[in-house]
Design an enzyme around this catalytic site. Structure first.
Site, mmCIF file in Angstrom:
data_model
loop_
_atom_site.group_PDB
_atom_site.id
_atom_site.type_symbol
_atom_site.label_atom_id
_atom_site.label_comp_id
_atom_site.label_asym_id
_atom_site.label_seq_id
_atom_site.Cartn_x
_atom_site.Cartn_y
_atom_site.Cartn_z
ATOM 1 N N ASP A 1 -23.559 2.540 36.372
ATOM 2 C CA ASP A 1 -22.585 2.432 35.281
ATOM 3 C C ASP A 1 -22.529 3.755 34.515
ATOM 4 O OD1 ASP A 1 -21.238 1.710 32.926
ATOM 5 O OD2 ASP A 1 -22.050 -0.321 33.000
ATOM 6 N N THR B 1 -16.196 0.826 29.123
ATOM 7 C CA THR B 1 -16.141 1.864 30.164
ATOM 8 C C THR B 1 -15.284 3.053 29.733
ATOM 9 O OG1 THR B 1 -16.580 0.365 31.982
ATOM 10 C CG2 THR B 1 -15.302 2.330 32.509
ATOM 11 N N THR C 1 -3.823 9.429 31.469
ATOM 12 C CA THR C 1 -2.595 8.794 31.960
ATOM 13 C C THR C 1 -1.398 9.096 31.063
ATOM 14 O OG1 THR C 1 -1.558 6.605 32.106
ATOM 15 C CG2 THR C 1 -3.500 6.720 30.773
ATOM 16 N N ASP C 2 -0.200 9.016 31.626
ATOM 17 C CA ASP C 2 1.012 9.195 30.810
ATOM 18 C C ASP C 2 1.175 8.067 29.786
ATOM 19 O OD1 ASP C 2 1.709 7.151 32.604
ATOM 20 O OD2 ASP C 2 3.540 8.123 33.338
ATOM 21 N N GLU C 3 0.426 6.960 30.000
ATOM 22 C CA GLU C 3 0.584 5.815 29.099
ATOM 23 C C GLU C 3 0.094 6.119 27.683
ATOM 24 O OE1 GLU C 3 -0.165 1.953 30.672
ATOM 25 O OE2 GLU C 3 0.070 2.617 32.743
ATOM 26 N N TYR D 1 -5.303 -0.904 27.081
ATOM 27 C CA TYR D 1 -5.687 0.080 28.117
ATOM 28 C C TYR D 1 -5.331 1.494 27.656
ATOM 29 C CZ TYR D 1 -4.929 3.088 32.215
ATOM 30 O OH TYR D 1 -4.919 4.162 33.089
ATOM 31 N N LYS E 1 -7.735 4.788 26.750
ATOM 32 C CA LYS E 1 -7.631 6.091 27.432
ATOM 33 C C LYS E 1 -7.341 7.207 26.406
ATOM 34 C CE LYS E 1 -7.749 6.752 31.327
ATOM 35 N NZ LYS E 1 -8.923 7.011 32.223
ATOM 36 N N ASN F 1 0.503 6.603 40.199
ATOM 37 C CA ASN F 1 0.208 7.039 41.566
ATOM 38 C C ASN F 1 0.469 5.900 42.537
ATOM 39 O OD1 ASN F 1 -2.336 9.520 41.791
ATOM 40 N ND2 ASN F 1 -1.102 9.127 39.977
ATOM 41 N N PRO G 1 6.668 -10.906 42.033
ATOM 42 C CA PRO G 1 6.906 -11.233 40.619
ATOM 43 C C PRO G 1 7.338 -9.988 39.824
ATOM 44 C CG PRO G 1 4.545 -11.006 41.042
ATOM 45 C CD PRO G 1 5.232 -10.664 42.316
ATOM 46 N N TYR H 1 8.511 -8.281 36.354
ATOM 47 C CA TYR H 1 8.461 -8.523 34.907
ATOM 48 C C TYR H 1 9.820 -8.349 34.230
ATOM 49 C CZ TYR H 1 3.356 -8.573 34.258
ATOM 50 O OH TYR H 1 2.040 -8.905 34.254
ATOM 51 N N HIS I 1 5.268 -4.533 26.677
ATOM 52 C CA HIS I 1 5.580 -3.750 27.874
ATOM 53 C C HIS I 1 6.372 -2.488 27.533
ATOM 54 C CE1 HIS I 1 6.688 -4.254 32.421
ATOM 55 N NE2 HIS I 1 5.988 -3.174 32.176
HETATM 56 P P1 NAD Z 1 -9.211 2.025 40.151
HETATM 57 O O1 NAD Z 1 -9.121 0.835 39.269
HETATM 58 O O2 NAD Z 1 -8.692 1.944 41.542
HETATM 59 O O3 NAD Z 1 -10.748 2.474 40.265
HETATM 60 C C1 NAD Z 1 -11.598 2.563 39.169
HETATM 61 C C2 NAD Z 1 -13.007 2.811 39.706
HETATM 62 O O4 NAD Z 1 -13.901 2.967 38.585
HETATM 63 C C3 NAD Z 1 -13.566 1.669 40.554
HETATM 64 O O5 NAD Z 1 -14.152 2.179 41.730
HETATM 65 C C4 NAD Z 1 -14.608 1.021 39.656
HETATM 66 O O6 NAD Z 1 -15.672 0.393 40.357
HETATM 67 C C5 NAD Z 1 -15.076 2.213 38.843
HETATM 68 N N1 NAD Z 1 -15.674 1.837 37.547
HETATM 69 C C6 NAD Z 1 -15.141 1.008 36.616
HETATM 70 N N2 NAD Z 1 -15.985 0.894 35.567
HETATM 71 C C7 NAD Z 1 -17.052 1.701 35.833
HETATM 72 C C8 NAD Z 1 -18.246 2.025 35.121
HETATM 73 N N3 NAD Z 1 -18.514 1.486 33.917
HETATM 74 N N4 NAD Z 1 -19.116 2.890 35.684
HETATM 75 C C9 NAD Z 1 -18.860 3.427 36.908
HETATM 76 N N5 NAD Z 1 -17.756 3.149 37.628
HETATM 77 C C10 NAD Z 1 -16.862 2.290 37.101
HETATM 78 O O7 NAD Z 1 -8.554 3.229 39.360
HETATM 79 P P2 NAD Z 1 -7.555 4.376 39.852
HETATM 80 O O8 NAD Z 1 -6.193 3.816 39.968
HETATM 81 O O9 NAD Z 1 -8.166 5.106 40.988
HETATM 82 O O10 NAD Z 1 -7.559 5.307 38.557
HETATM 83 C C11 NAD Z 1 -8.524 6.361 38.411
HETATM 84 C C12 NAD Z 1 -8.314 7.030 37.075
HETATM 85 O O11 NAD Z 1 -6.986 7.536 36.997
HETATM 86 C C13 NAD Z 1 -8.468 6.090 35.890
HETATM 87 O O12 NAD Z 1 -9.149 6.780 34.868
HETATM 88 C C14 NAD Z 1 -7.050 5.772 35.460
HETATM 89 O O13 NAD Z 1 -6.981 5.501 34.082
HETATM 90 C C15 NAD Z 1 -6.340 7.050 35.829
HETATM 91 N N6 NAD Z 1 -4.909 6.898 36.159
HETATM 92 C C16 NAD Z 1 -4.522 6.099 37.187
HETATM 93 C C17 NAD Z 1 -3.168 6.011 37.514
HETATM 94 C C18 NAD Z 1 -2.696 5.178 38.680
HETATM 95 O O14 NAD Z 1 -1.482 5.087 38.881
HETATM 96 N N7 NAD Z 1 -3.577 4.581 39.477
HETATM 97 C C19 NAD Z 1 -2.221 6.723 36.763
HETATM 98 C C20 NAD Z 1 -2.660 7.520 35.718
HETATM 99 C C21 NAD Z 1 -4.008 7.614 35.429
#
Ligand code: NAD
Length: 317
Positions: free
Chosen positions: A59, A98, A123-125, A146, A150, A176, A201, A203, A272
Site C-alpha cells: 500500500d 489512497t 487528471t483533467d477532471e 474523485y 486528485k 485514456n 447503459p 448516462y 456529472h
Molecule cells: P486503475 O484503476 O486501472 O489502476 C489503479 C492501480 O492502483 C491498481 O493497480 C490498484 O491496485 C492500484 N492501487 C490502488 N490503491 C493503491 C494503494 N493504496 N497502494 C498501491 N496501489 C494501489 O487506474 P488507471 O486508469 O491506470 O489510472 C492511473 C492513474 O492515472 C490514476 O492516478 C488516475 O487518476 C490517472 N488518470 C487516469 C485516466 C484514465 O482515463 N484512466 C485519466 C486521467 C488520469
C-alpha cells in the site's frame, strides 16, 4: 534509472511499464501495487521473470514499506489511485486514503531519499466542467469526490516542491483508452457488454463531452516528461479528440455491428461534469503529439477486447 512505479498493475501503469522496459535497456522498475479490485497481475504476466522488473505487493500509505523501496530508486511515478468516479460518489473514504494520504506518504519518503524526478499522475477532471480548453494555470474546480482527491494530491505535490524542493512534476491527462483497462470504464464496459450480448447503459442525455487519448500516446508523453519535464511544472496531456459519450457509443456499436436499440439511457450520474477540454500547447511545444488516430486506435482497442475475452470475463460483475 531506477524507477519506482506505483499502481503499475492497473491500466495506464502496466502499459507504461511495458513501454519503458522495451525502450530503455538499462532501466530498472520496481512496481508497488496494493492489488485492489482494479489491480491485476495478469496485466504484466509477460514481465513476471523480466530481469529488470520487480513487483512488490503493498500500500502506498505504508510509510515503512514506501521508504524501504524508495531509497533504492531515483525516480517515482505515482499512478496508484482509486479511479472510478461512481465509486467515489458511493463512498469516498478509500479515495481520501489512497489519493491524498498515499500521495503524502510518497512525498514524505521522497523528501528523505535522493529522488531526481517525482511525477504525480493527475487528471483533467481537477479543472471541473468547462467550455473552454483548460490551461495548466487555471483554477481547479473539482466536482466529484474523485476529482477533489486528485486535486488535493496535486496541491501536495506542488507544496512539497516549494517547501522541501521535492522535484515534482504533475501531468493532467484526459480520458485514456486501450488494452488492459478495467471493464468498469466507458469504452471497455460498452465493448464487453456488447460482446456478452448485453445493452450499454448511457448516462443522462449522452451529450457529456470528454477528450480521448490512446494510452500508448500517453505513455510517450510521460516518457518525455520523465526525461525533459521541468521540475515544479504541470503538463496537460490530451489526444485532441473531443467526443460526446453518445458519439463514442455509436462508434463502438458500429464497429461491433450493432444498432441504437442496444442503448439503454440511465439516470445521470450525480454532479456529472458536462465537458472537459484541455489546452495541450505546452507539451506540444516540447515536440510531443499523439501518433495514433482516434478511429484506428479505437478499432484496435475493440479488437483487443474481442481477442482477450478470458482477461475481462473474470473482471465483469
Ligand atoms: P486503475 O484503476 O486501472 O489502476 C489503479 C492501480 O492502483 C491498481 O493497480 C490498484 O491496485 C492500484 N492501487 C490502488 N490503491 C493503491 C494503494 N493504496 N497502494 C498501491 N496501489 C494501489 O487506474 P488507471 O486508469 O491506470 O489510472 C492511473 C492513474 O492515472 C490514476 O492516478 C488516475 O487518476 C490517472 N488518470 C487516469 C485516466 C484514465 O482515463 N484512466 C485519466 C486521467 C488520469
Amino acid at each position: 534509472m531506477r524507477i519506482l512505479i506505483t499502481g503499475g498493475c492497473g491500466f495506464i501503469g502496466s502499459n507504461f511499464i511495458r513501454h519503458i522496459l522495451d525502450k530503455y535497456k538499462d532501466y530498472k522498475i520496481c512496481n508497488l501495487d496494493k492489488l485492489t479490485y482494479a489491480g491485476n497481475l495478469e496485466n504484466l504476466k509477460d514481465l513476471e521473470t523480466h530481469p529488470r522488473y520487480k513487483f512488490v505487493r503493498g500500500d502506498i500509505c505504508n510509510k515503512k514499506l514506501v521508504f524501504d523501496i524508495m531509497k533504492h530508486s531515483n525516480a517515482v511515478i505515482n499512478f496508484a489511485a482509486e479511479t472510478h468516479v461512481d465509486n467515489s460518489i458511493k463512498d469516498s473514504n478509500e479515495f481520501i486514503n489512497t489519493n491524498i494520504k498515499g500521495t503524502q506518504t510518497l512525498l514524505d519518503a521522497a523528501k528523505l531519499c535522493n529522488i531526481r524526478r517525482f511525477i504525480q499522475i493527475s487528471t483533467d477532471e481537477v479543472y471541473g466542467s468547462t467550455n473552454k480548453p483548460s490551461k495548466e494555470e487555471d483554477t481547479l474546480e473539482p466536482n466529484s469526490p474523485y476529482a477533489a482527491s486528485k486535486a488535493s494530491a496535486d496541491m501536495l505535490a506542488r507544496a512539497y516542491n516549494v517547501t522541501f524542493k521535492v522535484p515534482t512534476v504533475i501531468t493532467r491527462s484526459s480520458n485514456n483508452f486501450g488494452p488492459y483497462q478495467h471493464p468498469e470504464k466507458l469504452i471497455p464496459l460498452f465493448t464487453t457488454n456488447l460482446l456478452s450480448g448485453k445493452k450499454v447503459p448511457l448516462y443522462g442525455d449522452g451529450l457529456n463531452v470528454r477528450d480521448w487519448m490512446y494510452v500508448i500516446d500517453n505513455c510517450e508523453a510521460l516518457d518525455l516528461i520523465l526525461h525533459q519535464g521541468e521540475t515544479g511544472h504541470i503538463y496537460n496531456l490530451g489526444g485532441g479528440n473531443e467526443k460526446t459519450n453518445f458519439e463514442i457509443t455509436k462508434l463502438i456499436l458500429r464497429e461491433l455491428g450493432r444498432d441504437d436499440s442496444c442503448i439503454e439511457f440511465v439516470k445521470d450520474r450525480l454532479g456529472h461534469d458536462r465537458k472537459y477540454s484541455l489546452n495541450t500547447s505546452k507539451i506540444r511545444k516540447m515536440g510531443w503529439k499523439p501518433k495514433h488516430s482516434f478511429e484506428s486506435a479505437l478499432k484496435e482497442t475493440i479488437s483487443w477486447y474481442r481477442e482477450n475475452r478470458k482477461w475481462w470475463l473474470r473482471l465483469k460483475p
